[in-house]
Design an enzyme around this catalytic site. Structure first.
Site, PDB file in Angstrom:
ATOM      1  CE1 TYR A  98       5.172 -23.831  11.129  1.00 26.01           C
ATOM      2  CE2 TYR A  98       3.734 -22.899  12.946  1.00 26.01           C
ATOM      3  CZ  TYR A  98       4.332 -23.990  12.129  1.00 26.01           C
ATOM      4  OH  TYR A  98       3.883 -25.332  12.321  1.00 26.01           O
ATOM      5  CD  GLN A 154      -2.665  -6.460   0.154  1.00 27.11           C
ATOM      6  OE1 GLN A 154      -2.546  -7.057   1.417  1.00 27.11           O
ATOM      7  NE2 GLN A 154      -1.576  -6.507  -0.196  1.00 27.11           N
ATOM      8  CG  HIS A 214      -0.049  -7.806   4.744  1.00 30.81           C
ATOM      9  ND1 HIS A 214       1.333  -7.810   5.170  1.00 30.81           N
ATOM     10  CD2 HIS A 214       0.072  -7.548   3.477  1.00 30.81           C
ATOM     11  CE1 HIS A 214       2.241  -7.866   4.226  1.00 30.81           C
ATOM     12  NE2 HIS A 214       1.491  -7.510   3.216  1.00 30.81           N
ATOM     13  CE1 TYR A 254       7.571  -7.005  -1.302  1.00 23.26           C
ATOM     14  CE2 TYR A 254       6.614  -6.032   0.591  1.00 23.26           C
ATOM     15  CZ  TYR A 254       6.612  -6.959  -0.354  1.00 23.26           C
ATOM     16  OH  TYR A 254       5.787  -7.886  -0.307  1.00 23.26           O
TER      17      TYR A 254
HETATM   18 CA   LIG Z   1       8.426 -18.485   8.795  1.00 20.95          CA
END
Ligand SMILES: [Ca+2]
Ligand SMILES: [Ca+2]
Length: 415
Positions: A295, A126, A190, A306
């Site tokens: 968060y 990525q 990521h 997954y």
């Molecule tokens: Ca979150």
């Protein structure tokens, strides 16, 4: 799939169902205003038994009426996995290509030669040349900022560099790296990352937690930039009012923590900062980012691994952690975000546009009083992974698609 799970039915009986098949696909959803409607998403969620924290947090109403009156034109083709498009003041575009090239595409669609002076990138997996942003004073300083996967001793990491576009636009000059995500890690996944300038003149940068199961806890660690939003002065120094300044255990650039992999970041017209985070299987989320907040990842999330296993016992809420404003299960795989504020499409003002890689479409969210009240999917007929969406000064939307022969599209009112 050959597996089965045990589900408790409303009758209190046990019944075996194949994984991924819900007993009752949702046909109606409570909205943020308490009304019911037909949600746009009708597929079964990946994670069973999870409940939204409030009405309207997922499966918003399908927006009615459907958007019409626009047309899509292909401005350019032949872009190699373009990752970002940034409209320039004169109507041309800066486009990054993931393998490591930065180009100017003219308003008429002519694809320019690679601009010189871009540092080497690690384009495996990525990684690569990722986002680009213009200096708020670009018209006079011709300065640009970009994020990329920097090859380093012991691995790689997301870095942010700045440089000045030469007068002939062929070269980046005075290039310097202004921020490096730490720690370095030897992986290929990521990296984040989007860049956004605030009205405060600061540069906000999203990162990723590198995906590896050993690295996930770093999203909660203040001594790491992984899985964060960071806030820096455009010269790379640290603003004095960042939330963790003065803590010996914290990296001072951190603005928010507990995020997984963020490839979509945008300020709205009121100056609020929003991210759209890649979740695990069934956990993509829209977050309103506020100074110093947590968060949740990986301690709190919607969705599942997954493999189908629950994440942290399936916990969707924990004390001291923020709820997403909205989440998608199944996921859209979000990349690129733009709050629409143009005059070309009055009906779209205040909508949030998000690129979808997995579902190959453009997502439009209608947001009212901080709640998502409608969802619409556009451009699905084109079948291309959408990597970035930006608004031009003409009020058109510009999109790049994630493929070897990537395209730059213009969405403008139908003539
Ligand atoms: Ca979150
Ligand atoms: Ca950008």
């Amino acid at each position: 799939m050959g597996f089965s799970r045990i589900a408790l039915t409303a009758m209190g009986l046990l019944a075996a169902l194949p994984i991924g098949v819900a007993a009752q696909p949702a046909t109606a959803a409570a909205t943020a205003t308490g009304a019911t409607c037909t949600p746009l998403e009708t597929r079964s969620p990946n994670a069973d038994g999870q409940q939204p924290a409030f009405a309207g947090q997922t499966r918003a109403c399908a927006t009615q009426p459907a958007s019409t009156g626009f047309e899509v034109s292909v401005v350019a083709r032949g872009l190699a996995y373009p990752w970002a498009v940034e409209p320039l003041p004169n109507g041309d575009f800066l486009v990054t290509e993931k393998p490591g090239r930065l180009r100017i595409v003219s308003a008429a669609g002519q694809v320019g030669a690679p601009i010189g002076g871009v540092p080497a990138v690690d384009a495996r997996g990525q990684g690569g040349l990722l986002d680009v942003a213009l200096s708020p004073a670009f018209a006079t300083d011709r300065t640009i900022f970009w994020s990329y996967t920097e090859p380093r001793d012991g691995g790689n990491g997301t870095s942010v560099a700045r440089g000045v576009l030469s007068a002939d636009r062929k070269l980046l000059e005075q290039v310097s790296v202004i921020f490096r995500v730490l720690p370095t890690f030897d992986g290929t996944m990521h990296y984040g990352s989007r860049l956004a300038f605030g009205a405060d003149g600061m540069l906000y940068v999203t990162t990723g937690e590198r995906s590896d199961i050993r690295m996930r806890p770093y999203a909660q660690r203040l001594d790491s930039h992984l899985g964060k939003t960071v806030r820096i002065v455009p010269d790379g120094s640290v603003p004095r009012d960042n939330p963790f300044i003065g803590r010996a255990d914290a990296r001072p650039e951190i603005w928010t923590i507990g995020q997984r992999n963020v490839q979509a970041l945008a300020f709205d017209a009121q100056g609020r900062l929003w991210s759209v985070d890649h979740g695990a299987r069934g956990g993509d989320e829209l977050n309103l980012l506020e100074k110093g907040r947590n968060y949740g990842w990986p301690l709190q999330s919607y969705g599942q691994e997954y493999s189908g296993r629950p994440i942290q016992g399936g916990a969707t809420a924990r004390e001291g952690m923020e709820q997403p404003v909205y989440y998608w299960d199944p996921v859209i795989a979000p990349s690129g975000a733009q709050w629409y504020s143009g005059s070309a499409f009055p009906a779209w003002r205040g909508s949030l546009f998000i690129g979808s890689l997995k579902d190959r479409r453009l997502v439009r969210l209608v947001v009212q009083d901080g709640k998502v009240t409608g969802e619409e999917h556009l451009l699905a007929d084109r079948g291309q992974r959408i990597r970035d969406v930006r608004q031009g000064s003409d009020g058109a939307l510009y999109i790049v698609t994630d493929q070897a022969d990537g395209e730059l599209w213009k969405i403008a009112p139908r003539r």
